[in-house]
Design a protein around this motif. Structure first.
Motif, PDB file in Angstrom:
ATOM      1  N   ASN A 180      11.212  33.318 -66.458  1.00  0.00           N
ATOM      2  CA  ASN A 180      11.696  32.055 -67.026  1.00  0.00           C
ATOM      3  C   ASN A 180      11.705  32.042 -68.552  1.00  0.00           C
ATOM      4  O   ASN A 180      11.965  30.999 -69.165  1.00  0.00           O
ATOM      5  N   MET A 181      11.406  33.172 -69.183  1.00  0.00           N
ATOM      6  CA  MET A 181      11.488  33.242 -70.640  1.00  0.00           C
ATOM      7  C   MET A 181      12.941  33.372 -71.071  1.00  0.00           C
ATOM      8  O   MET A 181      13.757  34.013 -70.382  1.00  0.00           O
ATOM      9  N   LEU A 182      13.260  32.775 -72.216  1.00  0.00           N
ATOM     10  CA  LEU A 182      14.614  32.816 -72.753  1.00  0.00           C
ATOM     11  C   LEU A 182      14.676  33.764 -73.943  1.00  0.00           C
ATOM     12  O   LEU A 182      13.849  33.686 -74.859  1.00  0.00           O
ATOM     13  N   LEU A 183      15.642  34.673 -73.909  1.00  0.00           N
ATOM     14  CA  LEU A 183      15.926  35.528 -75.051  1.00  0.00           C
ATOM     15  C   LEU A 183      17.434  35.536 -75.269  1.00  0.00           C
ATOM     16  O   LEU A 183      18.203  35.041 -74.444  1.00  0.00           O
ATOM     17  N   ASN A 184      17.850  36.113 -76.381  1.00  0.00           N
ATOM     18  CA  ASN A 184      19.254  36.011 -76.777  1.00  0.00           C
ATOM     19  C   ASN A 184      19.941  37.370 -76.836  1.00  0.00           C
ATOM     20  O   ASN A 184      19.302  38.401 -77.052  1.00  0.00           O
ATOM     21  N   ARG A 185      21.239  37.303 -76.688  1.00  0.00           N
ATOM     22  CA  ARG A 185      22.112  38.474 -76.762  1.00  0.00           C
ATOM     23  C   ARG A 185      23.284  38.156 -77.691  1.00  0.00           C
ATOM     24  O   ARG A 185      23.516  36.995 -78.044  1.00  0.00           O
ATOM     25  N   TYR A 186      24.044  39.186 -78.029  1.00  0.00           N
ATOM     26  CA  TYR A 186      25.280  38.964 -78.771  1.00  0.00           C
ATOM     27  C   TYR A 186      26.401  38.639 -77.797  1.00  0.00           C
ATOM     28  O   TYR A 186      26.424  39.094 -76.653  1.00  0.00           O
ATOM     29  N   TRP A 187      27.360  37.831 -78.276  1.00  0.00           N
ATOM     30  CA  TRP A 187      28.383  37.278 -77.404  1.00  0.00           C
ATOM     31  C   TRP A 187      29.617  36.940 -78.224  1.00  0.00           C
ATOM     32  O   TRP A 187      29.534  36.709 -79.432  1.00  0.00           O
ATOM     33  N   ASP A 188      30.749  36.933 -77.578  1.00  0.00           N
ATOM     34  CA  ASP A 188      31.993  36.430 -78.156  1.00  0.00           C
ATOM     35  C   ASP A 188      32.652  35.572 -77.099  1.00  0.00           C
ATOM     36  O   ASP A 188      32.663  35.928 -75.917  1.00  0.00           O
ATOM     37  N   ASP A 189      33.184  34.438 -77.498  1.00  0.00           N
ATOM     38  CA  ASP A 189      33.765  33.503 -76.532  1.00  0.00           C
ATOM     39  C   ASP A 189      35.106  33.973 -75.968  1.00  0.00           C
ATOM     40  O   ASP A 189      35.613  33.377 -75.022  1.00  0.00           O
ATOM     41  N   ARG A 190      35.668  35.033 -76.530  1.00  0.00           N
ATOM     42  CA  ARG A 190      36.945  35.544 -76.028  1.00  0.00           C
ATOM     43  C   ARG A 190      36.742  36.883 -75.307  1.00  0.00           C
ATOM     44  O   ARG A 190      35.804  37.624 -75.618  1.00  0.00           O
ATOM     45  N   ASP A 191      37.663  37.177 -74.393  1.00  0.00           N
ATOM     46  CA  ASP A 191      37.611  38.445 -73.663  1.00  0.00           C
ATOM     47  C   ASP A 191      38.957  39.160 -73.745  1.00  0.00           C
ATOM     48  O   ASP A 191      39.456  39.724 -72.775  1.00  0.00           O
ATOM     49  N   THR A 192      39.536  39.126 -74.938  1.00  0.00           N
ATOM     50  CA  THR A 192      40.794  39.795 -75.233  1.00  0.00           C
ATOM     51  C   THR A 192      40.552  40.836 -76.320  1.00  0.00           C
ATOM     52  O   THR A 192      39.483  40.853 -76.943  1.00  0.00           O
ATOM     53  N   PRO A 193      41.507  41.718 -76.591  1.00  0.00           N
ATOM     54  CA  PRO A 193      41.293  42.693 -77.672  1.00  0.00           C
ATOM     55  C   PRO A 193      41.016  41.991 -78.995  1.00  0.00           C
ATOM     56  O   PRO A 193      41.603  40.935 -79.297  1.00  0.00           O
TER      57      PRO A 193
ATOM     58  N   PRO B 202      36.799  46.352 -65.544  1.00  0.00           N
ATOM     59  CA  PRO B 202      37.882  45.437 -65.899  1.00  0.00           C
ATOM     60  C   PRO B 202      38.054  45.354 -67.414  1.00  0.00           C
ATOM     61  O   PRO B 202      37.074  45.293 -68.168  1.00  0.00           O
ATOM     62  N   ALA B 203      39.321  45.344 -67.857  1.00  0.00           N
ATOM     63  CA  ALA B 203      39.602  45.342 -69.290  1.00  0.00           C
ATOM     64  C   ALA B 203      38.951  44.164 -69.987  1.00  0.00           C
ATOM     65  O   ALA B 203      38.417  44.306 -71.094  1.00  0.00           O
ATOM     66  N   ALA B 204      38.945  42.986 -69.352  1.00  0.00           N
ATOM     67  CA  ALA B 204      38.362  41.802 -69.988  1.00  0.00           C
ATOM     68  C   ALA B 204      36.882  42.002 -70.277  1.00  0.00           C
ATOM     69  O   ALA B 204      36.375  41.532 -71.305  1.00  0.00           O
ATOM     70  N   ASP B 205      36.161  42.681 -69.373  1.00  0.00           N
ATOM     71  CA  ASP B 205      34.737  42.939 -69.602  1.00  0.00           C
ATOM     72  C   ASP B 205      34.534  43.869 -70.791  1.00  0.00           C
ATOM     73  O   ASP B 205      33.619  43.672 -71.606  1.00  0.00           O
ATOM     74  N   ILE B 206      35.373  44.883 -70.895  1.00  0.00           N
ATOM     75  CA  ILE B 206      35.259  45.811 -72.016  1.00  0.00           C
ATOM     76  C   ILE B 206      35.589  45.102 -73.325  1.00  0.00           C
ATOM     77  O   ILE B 206      34.882  45.269 -74.341  1.00  0.00           O
ATOM     78  N   TYR B 207      36.632  44.283 -73.313  1.00  0.00           N
ATOM     79  CA  TYR B 207      36.989  43.544 -74.529  1.00  0.00           C
ATOM     80  C   TYR B 207      35.845  42.637 -74.976  1.00  0.00           C
ATOM     81  O   TYR B 207      35.518  42.547 -76.164  1.00  0.00           O
ATOM     82  N   ARG B 208      35.240  41.939 -74.028  1.00  0.00           N
ATOM     83  CA  ARG B 208      34.128  41.043 -74.380  1.00  0.00           C
ATOM     84  C   ARG B 208      32.985  41.832 -75.012  1.00  0.00           C
ATOM     85  O   ARG B 208      32.386  41.399 -76.011  1.00  0.00           O
ATOM     86  N   ASP B 209      32.672  42.989 -74.429  1.00  0.00           N
ATOM     87  CA  ASP B 209      31.559  43.777 -74.953  1.00  0.00           C
ATOM     88  C   ASP B 209      31.894  44.403 -76.306  1.00  0.00           C
ATOM     89  O   ASP B 209      31.007  44.559 -77.156  1.00  0.00           O
ATOM     90  N   LEU B 210      33.155  44.779 -76.515  1.00  0.00           N
ATOM     91  CA  LEU B 210      33.557  45.255 -77.841  1.00  0.00           C
ATOM     92  C   LEU B 210      33.402  44.144 -78.874  1.00  0.00           C
ATOM     93  O   LEU B 210      32.902  44.363 -79.982  1.00  0.00           O
ATOM     94  N   ARG B 211      33.838  42.953 -78.511  1.00  0.00           N
ATOM     95  CA  ARG B 211      33.703  41.813 -79.420  1.00  0.00           C
ATOM     96  C   ARG B 211      32.234  41.505 -79.694  1.00  0.00           C
ATOM     97  O   ARG B 211      31.843  41.217 -80.837  1.00  0.00           O
ATOM     98  N   ALA B 212      31.402  41.538 -78.656  1.00  0.00           N
ATOM     99  CA  ALA B 212      29.976  41.284 -78.848  1.00  0.00           C
ATOM    100  C   ALA B 212      29.339  42.375 -79.709  1.00  0.00           C
ATOM    101  O   ALA B 212      28.440  42.106 -80.511  1.00  0.00           O
ATOM    102  N   GLY B 213      29.811  43.615 -79.551  1.00  0.00           N
ATOM    103  CA  GLY B 213      29.325  44.686 -80.418  1.00  0.00           C
ATOM    104  C   GLY B 213      29.671  44.435 -81.874  1.00  0.00           C
ATOM    105  O   GLY B 213      28.879  44.708 -82.780  1.00  0.00           O
ATOM    106  N   ALA B 214      30.874  43.879 -82.114  1.00  0.00           N
ATOM    107  CA  ALA B 214      31.240  43.510 -83.480  1.00  0.00           C
ATOM    108  C   ALA B 214      30.360  42.371 -83.986  1.00  0.00           C
ATOM    109  O   ALA B 214      29.992  42.332 -85.170  1.00  0.00           O
ATOM    110  N   ALA B 215      30.009  41.442 -83.105  1.00  0.00           N
ATOM    111  CA  ALA B 215      29.123  40.348 -83.500  1.00  0.00           C
ATOM    112  C   ALA B 215      27.760  40.860 -83.926  1.00  0.00           C
ATOM    113  O   ALA B 215      27.101  40.257 -84.782  1.00  0.00           O
ATOM    114  N   SER B 216      27.332  41.973 -83.354  1.00  0.00           N
ATOM    115  CA  SER B 216      26.013  42.514 -83.689  1.00  0.00           C
ATOM    116  C   SER B 216      25.932  43.052 -85.100  1.00  0.00           C
ATOM    117  O   SER B 216      24.843  43.239 -85.644  1.00  0.00           O
TER     118      SER B 216
END
Length: 536
Positions: A251-264, A282-296
């Motif tokens: 029940n502990m809360l921790l944070n991750r990087y995220w982007d609200d879009r899942d497009t290139p 799925p391409a949308a999952d990869i796009y989201r993770d690329l965006r979140a990586g940029a957020a990091s």
């Protein structure tokens, strides 16, 4: 009505905001639709970032209508159409040439004006989000304000006595938080769907340490930023995640990087399409993770990858980063302290409790005593990430590590990441720029001052001297500072490699960290480096 306009109407506290025109928050992909795809897919510009930074020569709606009316006609020339309808943003920082006899500190101080942008530089209908005050950009292809870069740039402004510009930078970020509810990756419309490492609390502390501002004035901004990062936390059950927040089995809360879009990513459209095409998810999952990586800010690194040589294996949103949660712990403590100064004891107690809970979670999920390091946690696979990275120093930098942990981390970093030219980013060699053997100024700074915080002065001095020698070596040979450095061999000043774009000159955070370290170490031979004069 845009939130920015609402703030203006209600008398928001950032001085000068009444002169800021309402921002156009439509991204180039949203605005130009199939024209955007055609330009990026057709490689009209070699760099995907060039088109999204262009300024339209007439109303965007008219440009899109003209494209739709004419693109199917025989002889239609897309490159000519773009040239007739858009003005590319010029790269201005590269025009700066250092005097051959100029010292490293003088070179950096001379660059602030070159790297500064002003409110009247904000053309209408482009992707640039208008700001009320002057600001410093990194340089090269990065001609906008970046979030976490700016804190390290501001160190150099403080060291060089550029207090007016330091104030302006902080008030711009205050305005951004008021206008958009968070600080985006940069002041471009295509960056609004994500943030970067939350370092506004560090900026406030920097102003306070230099006696320049009453920090309490920024408390509402810190609260808004915290609300952005914790949005969706209420009601999460164990194993669930929403936006930046993950609820763990206990029940502990921790944070991750995220982007609200899942497009290139619009600024890396072709690169992201190619990465997704090479993957099995799925391409949308990869796009989201690329965006979140940029957020990091670590875009990109084996730190986020399932396979170190395969960018399509990126899984940023499945990873809880130790540095992000350390910055949020600092934010909670800063809100606690400033709430108490503001006379709000109830809020101070609340955030004291939240910071204590997060610290326990950091110990539980990130501390690895057998490695003597803080490492990231894969919440989807429920196991620690295997490699030690320079992010392990961030708990020391923000002061949440115990004395024992700090000494263990310092020893581990020295054994596994310390190279002749400074601290390596990770243990993994790869083609990604946030991997070995590249060294980055912000990571050196946080490690150096993290060690200082725990009395490890000899280790901090050693790392400082290695890094200053690296920067001074390239400066003496090429009369410039760069975005990142290759630090695997003798510290003779080599620019780093890897990544999605060529090595950039400038460079904001290298300038800032180096300028402050020069102030801290007045005896280092980097003070004697002169542009174009290599010492033998």
């Amino acid at each position: 009505m845009l939130l920015a306009e609402t703030i203006l109407a209600s008398g928001g506290h950032a001085p000068g905001v009444e002169h800021v025109a309402p921002a156009d928050i439509m991204t180039p992909a949203d605005r130009y639709q199939e024209l955007f795809v055609a330009v990026q897919s057709g490689r009209v510009f070699p760099d995907s970032k060039s088109f999204v930074d262009c300024v339209p020569r007439r109303a965007p709606e008219a440009i899109l209508r003209a494209y739709r009316a004419g693109n199917a006609a025989a002889g239609f020339d897309l490159s000519r159409f773009v040239a007739e309808n858009f003005t590319p943003e010029p790269v201005v920082a590269s025009r700066y040439v250092s005097d051959p006899g100029q010292s490293l500190a003088a070179h950096i101080d001379g660059l602030w004006g070159v790297l500064s942008r002003h409110p009247d530089d904000h053309a209408a209908h482009g992707s640039l989000l208008p700001l009320p005050h002057p600001y410093v950009v990194p340089g090269g292809r990065f001609s906008e304000l970046y979030y976490w870069d700016s804190y390290f740039t501001m160190l150099g402004l403080a060291a060089g006595g550029k207090h007016r510009l330091l104030h302006a930078m902080a008030d711009n970020f205050s305005f951004i938080i008021q206008a958009y509810g968070h600080i985006p990756n940069g002041n471009r419309s295509y960056y609004l769907s994500r943030s970067q490492p939350p370092v506004f609390a560090l900026m406030v502390g920097l102003l306070e340490r230099h006696g320049l501002r009453q920090a309490v004035r920024y408390l509402p901004d810190l609260l808004r930023e915290y609300a952005y990062w914790m949005d969706g936390a209420d009601g999460l059950c164990p194993g669930e995640a929403r936006r930046h927040v993950v609820c763990l089995p206990d029940n502990m809360l921790l944070n991750r990087y995220w982007d609200d879009r899942d497009t290139p990513r619009e600024e890396a459209y072709c690169e992201d399409v190619a990465t997704a095409a090479a993957g099995t998810r799925p391409a949308a999952d990869i796009y989201r993770d690329l965006r979140a990586g940029a957020a990091s800010g670590w875009d990109f690194s084996s730190r986020w990858l399932g396979s170190p040589d395969d960018l399509s294996s990126i899984r940023t949103t499945a990873i809880l980063p130790v540095d992000l949660n350390s910055f949020l712990h600092l934010l909670e403590r800063q809100i606690e302290r400033l709430s108490r100064l503001a006379g709000d004891e109830a809020r101070a107690v609340l955030f004291h409790r939240r910071a204590a809970i997060r610290r326990r979670a950091i110990d539980r999920y990130f501390w690895q005593p057998e490695q003597g390091a803080f490492v990231d946690y894969d919440w989807a696979l429920m196991r620690h990430r295997p490699q030690v990275t320079a992010a392990s120093a961030v708990p020391l930098y923000v002061g949440l590590a115990s004395h024992h942990q700090a000494h263990r981390v310092a020893a581990t970093l020295a054994e596994r990441l310390l190279l002749p030219g400074g601290l390596a980013t990770t243990e993994q060699h790869s083609i990604q720029q946030w991997d070995r053997a590249n060294g980055w100024a912000p990571l050196q700074w946080m490690a150096i001052h993290g060690m200082r915080r725990y009395g490890l002065y000899a280790q901090a001095r050693d790392l400082s001297h290695r890094w200053l020698a690296t920067v001074a070596g390239l400066y003496a040979r090429e009369a410039k500072l760069v975005e990142k450095y290759a630090i695997g061999s003798a510290p003779d000043g080599l620019g780093g490699g890897g990544g999605e774009y060529p090595l950039q000159d400038g460079f904001g955070w290298t300038n800032g960290v180096t300028r402050m370290l020069l102030a801290d170490y007045a005896d280092h031979h980097a003070h004697h480096a002169r542009a174009g004069r290599v010492r033998h």
